[in-house]
Design a protein around this motif. Structure first.
Motif, PDB file in Angstrom:
ATOM      1  N   UNK A   1       0.818  -1.218   0.000  1.00 15.18           N
ATOM      2  CA  UNK A   1       0.000   0.000   0.000  1.00 15.18           C
ATOM      3  C   UNK A   1       0.849   1.264   0.000  1.00 15.18           C
ATOM      4  N   UNK A   2       2.142   1.131   0.326  1.00  8.99           N
ATOM      5  CA  UNK A   2       3.033   2.299   0.384  1.00  8.99           C
ATOM      6  C   UNK A   2       3.770   2.540  -0.930  1.00  8.99           C
ATOM      7  N   UNK A   3       3.449   1.790  -1.984  1.00  8.39           N
ATOM      8  CA  UNK A   3       4.083   2.018  -3.281  1.00  8.39           C
ATOM      9  C   UNK A   3       3.725   3.410  -3.807  1.00  8.39           C
ATOM     10  N   UNK A   4       4.707   4.067  -4.430  1.00  2.97           N
ATOM     11  CA  UNK A   4       4.481   5.404  -4.984  1.00  2.97           C
ATOM     12  C   UNK A   4       5.080   5.489  -6.380  1.00  2.97           C
ATOM     13  N   UNK A   5       4.679   6.497  -7.113  1.00  4.16           N
ATOM     14  CA  UNK A   5       5.241   6.764  -8.435  1.00  4.16           C
ATOM     15  C   UNK A   5       6.454   7.664  -8.254  1.00  4.16           C
ATOM     16  N   UNK A   6       7.642   7.063  -8.238  1.00  2.00           N
ATOM     17  CA  UNK A   6       8.857   7.840  -7.952  1.00  2.00           C
ATOM     18  C   UNK A   6       9.312   8.677  -9.150  1.00  2.00           C
ATOM     19  N   UNK A   7       8.636   8.557 -10.309  1.00  4.48           N
ATOM     20  CA  UNK A   7       8.939   9.479 -11.419  1.00  4.48           C
ATOM     21  C   UNK A   7       8.566  10.907 -11.041  1.00  4.48           C
ATOM     22  N   UNK A   8       7.617  11.058 -10.113  1.00  2.00           N
ATOM     23  CA  UNK A   8       7.218  12.387  -9.635  1.00  2.00           C
ATOM     24  C   UNK A   8       8.413  13.125  -9.047  1.00  2.00           C
ATOM     25  N   UNK A   9       9.332  12.361  -8.429  1.00  3.63           N
ATOM     26  CA  UNK A   9      10.496  12.954  -7.775  1.00  3.63           C
ATOM     27  C   UNK A   9      11.729  12.982  -8.669  1.00  3.63           C
ATOM     28  N   UNK A  10      11.602  12.480  -9.902  1.00  2.33           N
ATOM     29  CA  UNK A  10      12.716  12.607 -10.836  1.00  2.33           C
ATOM     30  C   UNK A  10      13.342  11.322 -11.331  1.00  2.33           C
ATOM     31  N   UNK A  11      12.896  10.149 -10.860  1.00  2.40           N
ATOM     32  CA  UNK A  11      13.454   8.893 -11.375  1.00  2.40           C
ATOM     33  C   UNK A  11      12.915   8.617 -12.780  1.00  2.40           C
ATOM     34  N   UNK A  12      13.728   7.981 -13.614  1.00  7.73           N
ATOM     35  CA  UNK A  12      13.221   7.583 -14.929  1.00  7.73           C
ATOM     36  C   UNK A  12      12.273   6.393 -14.752  1.00  7.73           C
ATOM     37  N   UNK A  13      11.481   6.130 -15.789  1.00  4.26           N
ATOM     38  CA  UNK A  13      10.394   5.144 -15.689  1.00  4.26           C
ATOM     39  C   UNK A  13      10.915   3.756 -15.343  1.00  4.26           C
ATOM     40  N   UNK A  14      12.045   3.337 -15.943  1.00  2.00           N
ATOM     41  CA  UNK A  14      12.567   1.992 -15.701  1.00  2.00           C
ATOM     42  C   UNK A  14      13.026   1.833 -14.254  1.00  2.00           C
ATOM     43  N   UNK A  15      13.739   2.825 -13.764  1.00  2.00           N
ATOM     44  CA  UNK A  15      14.225   2.737 -12.382  1.00  2.00           C
ATOM     45  C   UNK A  15      13.083   2.908 -11.386  1.00  2.00           C
ATOM     46  N   UNK A  16      12.106   3.714 -11.738  1.00  2.00           N
ATOM     47  CA  UNK A  16      10.948   3.894 -10.862  1.00  2.00           C
ATOM     48  C   UNK A  16      10.186   2.586 -10.684  1.00  2.00           C
ATOM     49  N   UNK A  17      10.168   1.773 -11.737  1.00  2.00           N
ATOM     50  CA  UNK A  17       9.502   0.472 -11.652  1.00  2.00           C
ATOM     51  C   UNK A  17      10.254  -0.464 -10.711  1.00  2.00           C
ATOM     52  N   UNK A  18      11.597  -0.397 -10.729  1.00  2.00           N
ATOM     53  CA  UNK A  18      12.413  -1.225  -9.838  1.00  2.00           C
ATOM     54  C   UNK A  18      12.339  -0.735  -8.391  1.00  2.00           C
ATOM     55  N   UNK A  19      12.173   0.573  -8.216  1.00  2.00           N
ATOM     56  CA  UNK A  19      12.213   1.198  -6.885  1.00  2.00           C
ATOM     57  C   UNK A  19      10.893   1.915  -6.607  1.00  2.00           C
ATOM     58  N   UNK A  20       9.838   1.189  -6.258  1.00  2.00           N
ATOM     59  CA  UNK A  20       8.532   1.822  -6.089  1.00  2.00           C
ATOM     60  C   UNK A  20       8.249   2.342  -4.674  1.00  2.00           C
ATOM     61  N   UNK A  21       9.274   2.349  -3.808  1.00  3.12           N
ATOM     62  CA  UNK A  21       9.094   2.824  -2.437  1.00  3.12           C
ATOM     63  C   UNK A  21      10.110   3.926  -2.154  1.00  3.12           C
ATOM     64  N   UNK A  22       9.776   4.815  -1.201  1.00  6.35           N
ATOM     65  CA  UNK A  22      10.749   5.808  -0.751  1.00  6.35           C
ATOM     66  C   UNK A  22      10.851   5.746   0.777  1.00  6.35           C
ATOM     67  N   UNK A  23      12.088   5.743   1.249  1.00  8.47           N
ATOM     68  CA  UNK A  23      12.364   5.652   2.686  1.00  8.47           C
ATOM     69  C   UNK A  23      12.973   6.956   3.171  1.00  8.47           C
TER      70      UNK A  23
END
Length: 524
Positions: A279-301
């Motif tokens: 439930x804590x997954x987020x769209x990290x492209x909002x913060x500047x990650x590219x789409x491929x890396x955002x898919x690998x890293x869907x959480x922010x700590x």
């Protein structure tokens, strides 16, 4: 100011021996191989050096590594990207507050006689040098360090490294230690990160600044805080939290944050698992990650690093949460629930919380990795500063050194060192084998006469004795390891507390206590 501080930046030696191959760009030589040996006179000490253009193309070709040979980089400069443009600039508008941390029980016995931020790092440095250097490189030159536990060595290091060289005409800088103290208003010691700042809020609010940067003293990373502050200002945030992108495997060990499509933090979860984690997954492209890396890293700590506007800090700690002790678990989630503007700032780089013996061990040995280490001290655009000790270059006599980092002022005689970090003033005697180990070195030298007298009377000189073997271990400062000692964890013990014998074992890593004496022939 960086030029002023250049004399305090220590050059660590990155040694790579490859059966007689020469070191790129002029290293010194050790027998049976080659080694880059650092001293305080090294040109990589930490000044913002200009690269000479005098090398001819033929010389440049000669220095290229041979095909098929893995060659480590001597200098790993930060990528050049658009610089932050702060108005007013950080030197006049930002106050750095570094929190010294608690008792450091998970790092014991390294914290037996010192505070966590004073623990030695990377052969020449201490952990506190990381946030202080990041501040200096980010043009933040007004820095307070809040300390409480075993702070004598930390205070001494800070006063020697930074006390006399932070000021400048019209722009006084400082690194000042603030110890926990009792007062009529508050008879208690620091109860947590927020409480520590609250107890000195009367001092911090006197500073004519716009923001406070709240930092931890036990993290290993390199960051330009100016970009962090710029995002804080551009988004008109009250609080901005540095966030690290995470995959699902690592995410369960951290406090996670959820953001909206503008990067505002709307929810927190502490070490969630299962459905709560997903439930804590987020769209990290909002913060500047590219789409491929955002898919690998869907959480922010949360990294435990914050920019807080001055007015917001005063209001939160004095009025809204006067009893709260911790920023991460109380103040910032509370500010989010109140509707304050709490923004996430993505940091997508190397970061390590040096909270355990295993993390500390791995972070140190990570700097020996080739061709590019996990964390590089060789970055001319953002150097790491430390105390200027004016030690001589390290001396290696008939030594075999491979994939290792050697600090200043060491003497290594006819020993074999592999994939290890050897701290300043280390003495390694003939026949010793050091493998996958961290030697922290010594605070002072023993003379040859003192060493000979100790040996003649049955004593043990400081350093590693003849024919001793040390594998997967940490040897703290000023330890005396006798001859024919084996520190190899021969029984594969994972946890053991043998303080009276001079060592602990945590996560299978043997740690020799500072000032410990390990008798001749001991097997651990």
């Amino acid at each position: 100011m960086a030029a002023t501080l250049a004399s305090t930046a220590a050059a660590v030696t990155s040694a790579r021996l490859s059966n007689g191959s020469t070191t790129p760009r002029g290293g010194g030589f050790a027998k049976r191989g080659s080694a880059l040996v650092g001293s305080n006179s090294s040109s990589l000490r930490g000044a913002r050096l200009a690269v000479s253009s005098s090398y001819s193309s033929a010389s440049a070709r000669a220095q290229r590594p041979r095909k098929g040979v893995v060659s480590p980089r001597n200098v790993s400069d930060s990528p050049v990207v658009g610089e932050a443009c702060l108005d007013p600039d950080a030197s006049r508008s930002v106050l750095g507050i570094i929190l010294g941390g608690g008792a450091g029980s998970r790092l014991y016995p390294l914290t037996k006689k010192r505070a966590k931020p004073a623990v030695p790092l990377g052969a020449n440095y201490r952990l506190i040098d990381i946030p202080v250097s990041n501040c200096i490189n980010s043009n933040i030159n007004k820095i307070y360090v809040l300390t409480q536990f075993n702070s004598a060595s930390l205070n001494r290091h800070l006063s020697r490294a930074y006390a006399s060289n932070m000021g400048g005409y019209k722009n006084e800088g400082f690194v000042e230690v603030l110890a926990a103290q009792q007062s009529p208003e508050n008879p208690n010691w620091f109860q947590g990160t927020a409480d520590a700042v609250r107890q000195y809020l009367w001092l911090f609010e006197e500073a004519q600044v716009l923001e406070y940067v709240i930092l931890a003293g036990d993290h290993l990373y390199r960051m330009d805080y100016q970009k962090f502050i710029q995002v804080h200002r551009e988004t008109n945030a009250d609080i901005t939290v540095a966030a690290l992108p995470m995959d699902e495997t690592r995410a369960t060990a951290f406090g996670l944050m959820k953001i909206n499509d503008q990067g505002r933090i709307i929810e927190f979860a502490e070490k969630p698992k299962g459905d709560e984690l997903r439930a804590m997954q987020v769209d990290t492209t909002v913060l500047g990650l590219d789409a491929a890396r955002a898919k690998e890293m869907p959480y922010i700590a949360s990294m435990g690093i914050y920019v807080v506007s001055k007015e917001a800090m005063i209001s939160l700690l004095r009025n809204d949460f006067p009893e709260a002790n911790d920023f991460g678990s109380e103040v910032i989630p509370g500010a989010t629930e109140m509707g304050m503007k709490v923004q996430a700032y993505l940091y997508d780089g190397y970061w390590e919380d040096i909270g355990t013996i295993e993390a500390f061990y791995n972070a140190n040995l990570g700097i020996t990795k080739k061709p590019v280490p996990d964390f590089s001290f060789y970055d001319r655009s953002a150097p790491i500063y430390t105390q200027a000790r004016f030690l001589p270059p390290s001396k290696m006599l008939d030594a075999d050194v491979t994939d290792s980092v050697i600090g200043e002022g060491c003497v290594i005689k006819n020993a074999r060192i592999y994939h290890s970090v050897v701290g300043l003033r280390s003495w390694v005697a003939e026949g010793a084998v050091i493998e996958d180990a961290l030697l922290m070195g010594a605070d002072y030298y023993e003379t040859d006469d003192q060493r000979n007298e100790l040996l003649a009377t049955g004593g043990i000189p400081m350093g590693i004795g003849k024919n001793s073997v040390i594998k997967r271990a940490i040897v703290d400062k000023n330890a005396r390891i006798g001859e024919n000692v084996q520190i190899v964890n021969k029984d594969g013990v994972q946890e053991a507390a043998r303080e009276t014998d001079g060592y602990f074992i945590k996560s299978g890593i043997v740690t020799i206590i500072k000032d410990a004496i390990i008798p001749h022939g001991t097997i651990i």
